[in-house]
Design a protein around this motif. Structure first.
Motif, PDB file in Angstrom:
ATOM      1  N   GLY A  57       0.811  -1.217   0.000  1.00 50.63           N
ATOM      2  CA  GLY A  57       0.000   0.000   0.000  1.00 50.63           C
ATOM      3  C   GLY A  57       0.838   1.257   0.000  1.00 50.63           C
ATOM      4  O   GLY A  57       0.531   2.232  -0.703  1.00 50.63           O
ATOM      5  N   LEU A  58       1.926   1.266   0.761  1.00 46.90           N
ATOM      6  CA  LEU A  58       2.813   2.430   0.791  1.00 46.90           C
ATOM      7  C   LEU A  58       3.494   2.637  -0.551  1.00 46.90           C
ATOM      8  O   LEU A  58       3.657   3.775  -1.015  1.00 46.90           O
ATOM      9  CB  LEU A  58       3.851   2.265   1.902  1.00 46.90           C
ATOM     10  N   VAL A  59       3.910   1.541  -1.188  1.00 49.76           N
ATOM     11  CA  VAL A  59       4.524   1.657  -2.519  1.00 49.76           C
ATOM     12  C   VAL A  59       3.525   2.234  -3.509  1.00 49.76           C
ATOM     13  O   VAL A  59       3.842   3.137  -4.303  1.00 49.76           O
ATOM     14  CB  VAL A  59       5.036   0.283  -3.001  1.00 49.76           C
ATOM     15  N   ALA A  60       2.284   1.732  -3.480  1.00 53.03           N
ATOM     16  CA  ALA A  60       1.255   2.239  -4.390  1.00 53.03           C
ATOM     17  C   ALA A  60       0.982   3.718  -4.131  1.00 53.03           C
ATOM     18  O   ALA A  60       0.830   4.513  -5.068  1.00 53.03           O
ATOM     19  CB  ALA A  60      -0.030   1.424  -4.236  1.00 53.03           C
ATOM     20  N   ASN A  61       0.934   4.101  -2.848  1.00 51.68           N
ATOM     21  CA  ASN A  61       0.670   5.501  -2.527  1.00 51.68           C
ATOM     22  C   ASN A  61       1.821   6.400  -2.977  1.00 51.68           C
ATOM     23  O   ASN A  61       1.608   7.508  -3.475  1.00 51.68           O
ATOM     24  CB  ASN A  61       0.452   5.664  -1.022  1.00 51.68           C
ATOM     25  N   GLN A  62       3.059   5.912  -2.813  1.00 50.68           N
ATOM     26  CA  GLN A  62       4.213   6.688  -3.279  1.00 50.68           C
ATOM     27  C   GLN A  62       4.182   6.842  -4.792  1.00 50.68           C
ATOM     28  O   GLN A  62       4.565   7.881  -5.328  1.00 50.68           O
ATOM     29  CB  GLN A  62       5.513   5.984  -2.865  1.00 50.68           C
ATOM     30  N   SER A  63       3.723   5.809  -5.494  1.00 52.82           N
ATOM     31  CA  SER A  63       3.729   5.838  -6.960  1.00 52.82           C
ATOM     32  C   SER A  63       2.604   6.688  -7.531  1.00 52.82           C
ATOM     33  O   SER A  63       2.797   7.376  -8.534  1.00 52.82           O
ATOM     34  CB  SER A  63       3.613   4.405  -7.512  1.00 52.82           C
ATOM     35  N   PHE A  64       1.433   6.644  -6.892  1.00 54.03           N
ATOM     36  CA  PHE A  64       0.258   7.289  -7.475  1.00 54.03           C
ATOM     37  C   PHE A  64      -0.240   8.503  -6.696  1.00 54.03           C
ATOM     38  O   PHE A  64      -1.131   9.211  -7.155  1.00 54.03           O
ATOM     39  CB  PHE A  64      -0.885   6.278  -7.608  1.00 54.03           C
ATOM     40  N   GLY A  65       0.334   8.767  -5.518  1.00 53.26           N
ATOM     41  CA  GLY A  65      -0.008   9.974  -4.790  1.00 53.26           C
ATOM     42  C   GLY A  65      -1.453  10.056  -4.332  1.00 53.26           C
ATOM     43  O   GLY A  65      -2.063  11.114  -4.399  1.00 53.26           O
ATOM     44  N   PHE A  66      -2.007   8.942  -3.842  1.00 57.53           N
ATOM     45  CA  PHE A  66      -3.397   8.951  -3.415  1.00 57.53           C
ATOM     46  C   PHE A  66      -3.606   9.831  -2.179  1.00 57.53           C
ATOM     47  O   PHE A  66      -4.558  10.596  -2.095  1.00 57.53           O
ATOM     48  CB  PHE A  66      -3.872   7.533  -3.106  1.00 57.53           C
ATOM     49  N   TYR A  67      -2.727   9.688  -1.177  1.00 65.35           N
ATOM     50  CA  TYR A  67      -2.872  10.418   0.080  1.00 65.35           C
ATOM     51  C   TYR A  67      -1.539  11.055   0.453  1.00 65.35           C
ATOM     52  O   TYR A  67      -0.469  10.467   0.268  1.00 65.35           O
ATOM     53  CB  TYR A  67      -3.327   9.482   1.208  1.00 65.35           C
ATOM     54  N   GLY A  68      -1.606  12.260   1.019  1.00 67.50           N
ATOM     55  CA  GLY A  68      -0.395  13.005   1.328  1.00 67.50           C
ATOM     56  C   GLY A  68       0.023  12.926   2.782  1.00 67.50           C
ATOM     57  O   GLY A  68       1.136  13.309   3.123  1.00 67.50           O
ATOM     58  N   SER A  69      -0.848  12.457   3.674  1.00 68.95           N
ATOM     59  CA  SER A  69      -0.524  12.422   5.098  1.00 68.95           C
ATOM     60  C   SER A  69      -1.379  11.361   5.777  1.00 68.95           C
ATOM     61  O   SER A  69      -2.334  10.840   5.198  1.00 68.95           O
ATOM     62  CB  SER A  69      -0.790  13.796   5.740  1.00 68.95           C
ATOM     63  N   TRP A  70      -1.020  11.057   7.040  1.00 71.73           N
ATOM     64  CA  TRP A  70      -1.823  10.091   7.797  1.00 71.73           C
ATOM     65  C   TRP A  70      -3.241  10.616   8.000  1.00 71.73           C
ATOM     66  O   TRP A  70      -4.209   9.867   7.911  1.00 71.73           O
ATOM     67  CB  TRP A  70      -1.161   9.805   9.156  1.00 71.73           C
ATOM     68  N   ALA A  71      -3.353  11.912   8.283  1.00 71.25           N
ATOM     69  CA  ALA A  71      -4.686  12.497   8.475  1.00 71.25           C
ATOM     70  C   ALA A  71      -5.510  12.400   7.203  1.00 71.25           C
ATOM     71  O   ALA A  71      -6.723  12.148   7.241  1.00 71.25           O
ATOM     72  CB  ALA A  71      -4.550  13.957   8.908  1.00 71.25           C
ATOM     73  N   ASP A  72      -4.857  12.597   6.057  1.00 73.98           N
ATOM     74  CA  ASP A  72      -5.540  12.478   4.775  1.00 73.98           C
ATOM     75  C   ASP A  72      -6.028  11.048   4.571  1.00 73.98           C
ATOM     76  O   ASP A  72      -7.159  10.802   4.141  1.00 73.98           O
ATOM     77  CB  ASP A  72      -4.566  12.879   3.663  1.00 73.98           C
ATOM     78  N   LEU A  73      -5.178  10.078   4.907  1.00 72.74           N
ATOM     79  CA  LEU A  73      -5.517   8.664   4.729  1.00 72.74           C
ATOM     80  C   LEU A  73      -6.721   8.270   5.573  1.00 72.74           C
ATOM     81  O   LEU A  73      -7.624   7.560   5.106  1.00 72.74           O
ATOM     82  CB  LEU A  73      -4.307   7.794   5.113  1.00 72.74           C
ATOM     83  N   PHE A  74      -6.768   8.744   6.818  1.00 78.69           N
ATOM     84  CA  PHE A  74      -7.833   8.330   7.731  1.00 78.69           C
ATOM     85  C   PHE A  74      -9.001   9.304   7.758  1.00 78.69           C
ATOM     86  O   PHE A  74      -9.859   9.234   8.632  1.00 78.69           O
ATOM     87  CB  PHE A  74      -7.262   8.151   9.137  1.00 78.69           C
ATOM     88  N   GLY A  75      -9.049  10.211   6.767  1.00 79.44           N
ATOM     89  CA  GLY A  75     -10.192  11.110   6.632  1.00 79.44           C
ATOM     90  C   GLY A  75     -10.282  12.174   7.704  1.00 79.44           C
ATOM     91  O   GLY A  75     -11.358  12.721   7.944  1.00 79.44           O
ATOM     92  N   ARG A  76      -9.162  12.506   8.352  1.00 85.77           N
ATOM     93  CA  ARG A  76      -9.194  13.506   9.415  1.00 85.77           C
ATOM     94  C   ARG A  76      -8.663  14.850   8.953  1.00 85.77           C
ATOM     95  O   ARG A  76      -8.590  15.789   9.742  1.00 85.77           O
ATOM     96  CB  ARG A  76      -8.387  13.025  10.619  1.00 85.77           C
ATOM     97  N   GLU A  77      -8.272  14.963   7.683  1.00 86.38           N
ATOM     98  CA  GLU A  77      -7.746  16.235   7.201  1.00 86.38           C
ATOM     99  C   GLU A  77      -8.913  17.162   6.891  1.00 86.38           C
ATOM    100  O   GLU A  77      -9.682  16.948   5.961  1.00 86.38           O
ATOM    101  CB  GLU A  77      -6.902  16.031   5.937  1.00 86.38           C
ATOM    102  N   ASN A  78      -9.049  18.201   7.680  1.00 88.54           N
ATOM    103  CA  ASN A  78     -10.147  19.142   7.468  1.00 88.54           C
ATOM    104  C   ASN A  78      -9.734  20.588   7.701  1.00 88.54           C
ATOM    105  O   ASN A  78     -10.571  21.473   7.779  1.00 88.54           O
ATOM    106  CB  ASN A  78     -11.341  18.801   8.372  1.00 88.54           C
ATOM    107  N   GLY A  79      -8.436  20.826   7.781  1.00 91.49           N
ATOM    108  CA  GLY A  79      -7.968  22.173   8.080  1.00 91.49           C
ATOM    109  C   GLY A  79      -7.825  23.082   6.880  1.00 91.49           C
ATOM    110  O   GLY A  79      -7.496  24.246   7.024  1.00 91.49           O
ATOM    111  N   GLN A  80      -8.043  22.580   5.670  1.00 88.23           N
ATOM    112  CA  GLN A  80      -7.861  23.400   4.477  1.00 88.23           C
ATOM    113  C   GLN A  80      -9.193  23.698   3.793  1.00 88.23           C
ATOM    114  O   GLN A  80      -9.286  23.781   2.593  1.00 88.23           O
ATOM    115  CB  GLN A  80      -6.920  22.684   3.496  1.00 88.23           C
TER     116      GLN A  80
END
Length: 376
Positions: A57-80
């Motif tokens: 999963g980490l390799v796929a995320n590094q290759s395709f840029g699905f999520y930029g942070s842990w908060a982004d991955l777990f749906g907790r990114e809401n500060g922007q």
């Protein structure tokens, strides 16, 4: 350590290798019956598979840029999302540069030799939306003989969820633009790179959501205004373009169709042609049929006056699910003058970074030929 950190990836790979080796080593000791032995075997198998899945999963995320942070991955990114206020003074303008980086080490990485990538924060004057972005400035921007020169600009959008960093590091927009300009295949231009997800984790599909984020207005009005007020962007019609992949491709086409007075050209790589309705988007239109139709490019091009803009669509005969729709879209637009349509159709290529990297050089060359009053 961040989600995209190489150290995290290395630790996940190391854990997978050690657990696999440990499973092979300990299996004979756990081969006999008994609850403890069974639990031991289950635990080893579970831990090993979890580590392997994490590494993949980490390799796929590094290759395709699905999520930029842990908060982004777990749906907790809401500060922007939508901001209420921002600081005044020198740091309170609609665009603030917070860092910069080199495009390439060639020429010592000097801006006048290879350009520069600024990391910026943009706050929409009318929408109050705040978002990070990267701005690529070509080497000519810093050269003394071009001190008074202005440049065309293009908004570059990721897919959903996507990361702006992927446009720089994975899709290589700045380096590609630099190489094309050096080869004389395109005019130097400014690239404004960001993701269309302005209220994460919600996918707003570049729509002005009733009672929610006005993302279309941000891209069509606030962003060009903020960038043009900070950098030497050519003024007047015909100097802005927009390009994106997947969700960003749909947004690019829609922005060019809806706002031809702003965007002289829009390129959709692996785009679709109508906003989806799924758990990531929520109800974008609040039951308003007119807003829903407005976001549907099929409906809009049939029922509204044809916009005076240039469109580019891409697909592949094998590997892309939008191939049939793209061919139909081309046929529909061909009959809608003065809208102009071009395409890139590959023999094969999936919905991924490798395919888009193959399309980006020709796309940027096409885009450069249609900005600044050019319609080649």
């Amino acid at each position: 350590m961040g989600l995209t950190s190489n150290k995290v990836l290395a630790l996940a790979v190391l854990a997978g290798v050690l657990l696999f080796a440990g499973t092979v080593w300990l299996w004979p000791r756990l081969a006999h019956g008994g609850v403890r032995a069974v639990l031991g075997r289950v635990g080893l198998l579970f831990a090993t598979q979890a580590a392997v899945f994490a590494a993949v999963g980490l390799v796929a995320n590094q290759s395709f840029g699905f999520y930029g942070s842990w908060a982004d991955l777990f749906g907790r990114e809401n500060g922007q999302g939508v901001v209420v206020d921002h600081a005044s003074g020198a740091t309170g303008g609609p665009l603030r540069v917070v860092g910069d980086r080199k495009v390439t080490e060639a020429g010592g990485g000097r801006p006048e030799a290879s350009g520069r990538i600024d990391e910026v924060r943009v706050v929409g004057r009318t929408t109050r939306i705040a978002t990070p972005a990267y701005v690529y400035l070509p080497p000519e921007y810093f050269q003394a003989r071009h001190r008074g020169r202005t440049f065309p600009a293009a908004v570059v959008l990721t897919g959903y969820p996507g990361t702006a960093e992927a446009l720089v590091d994975k899709l290589r927009y700045p380096r590609t633009a630099l190489d094309l300009a050096r080869a004389g295949r395109m005019r130097p231009m400014i690239l404004v790179m960001l993701r269309p997800t302005l209220a994460p984790p919600r996918d707003t599909e570049c729509v002005d959501v009733p009672g929610g984020p006005r993302t279309e207005t941000f891209f069509a009005k606030d962003l060009p205004e903020a960038v043009g007020g900070h950098y030497r962007v050519s003024r007047g019609p015909g100097n802005w373009g927009v390009v994106g992949n997947s969700t960003g491709g749909y947004c690019a086409l829609k922005l060019a169709v809806h706002h031809p007075d702003v965007f002289a050209a829009g390129a959709g790589l692996s785009a679709y042609y109508d906003a989806p309705n799924d758990p990531t988007t929520g109800d974008l239109f609040q039951g308003n049929e007119e807003r829903k139709n407005h976001a549907n490019l099929w409906w809009y091009l049939k029922n509204r006056p044809a916009p005076d803009t240039s469109l580019l669509v891409t697909s592949s005969r094998s590997g892309e699910t939008n191939y049939a729709d793209t061919l139909e879209f081309i046929e529909r637009v061909k009959s809608r003058k003065p809208t102009r349509i071009s395409s890139i159709i590959l023999e094969s290529g999936g919905h991924n970074f490798n395919t888009w990297r193959r399309e980006i050089p020709a796309t940027l060359e096409w885009l450069g030929g249609r900005l600044g009053g050019r319609t080649v």
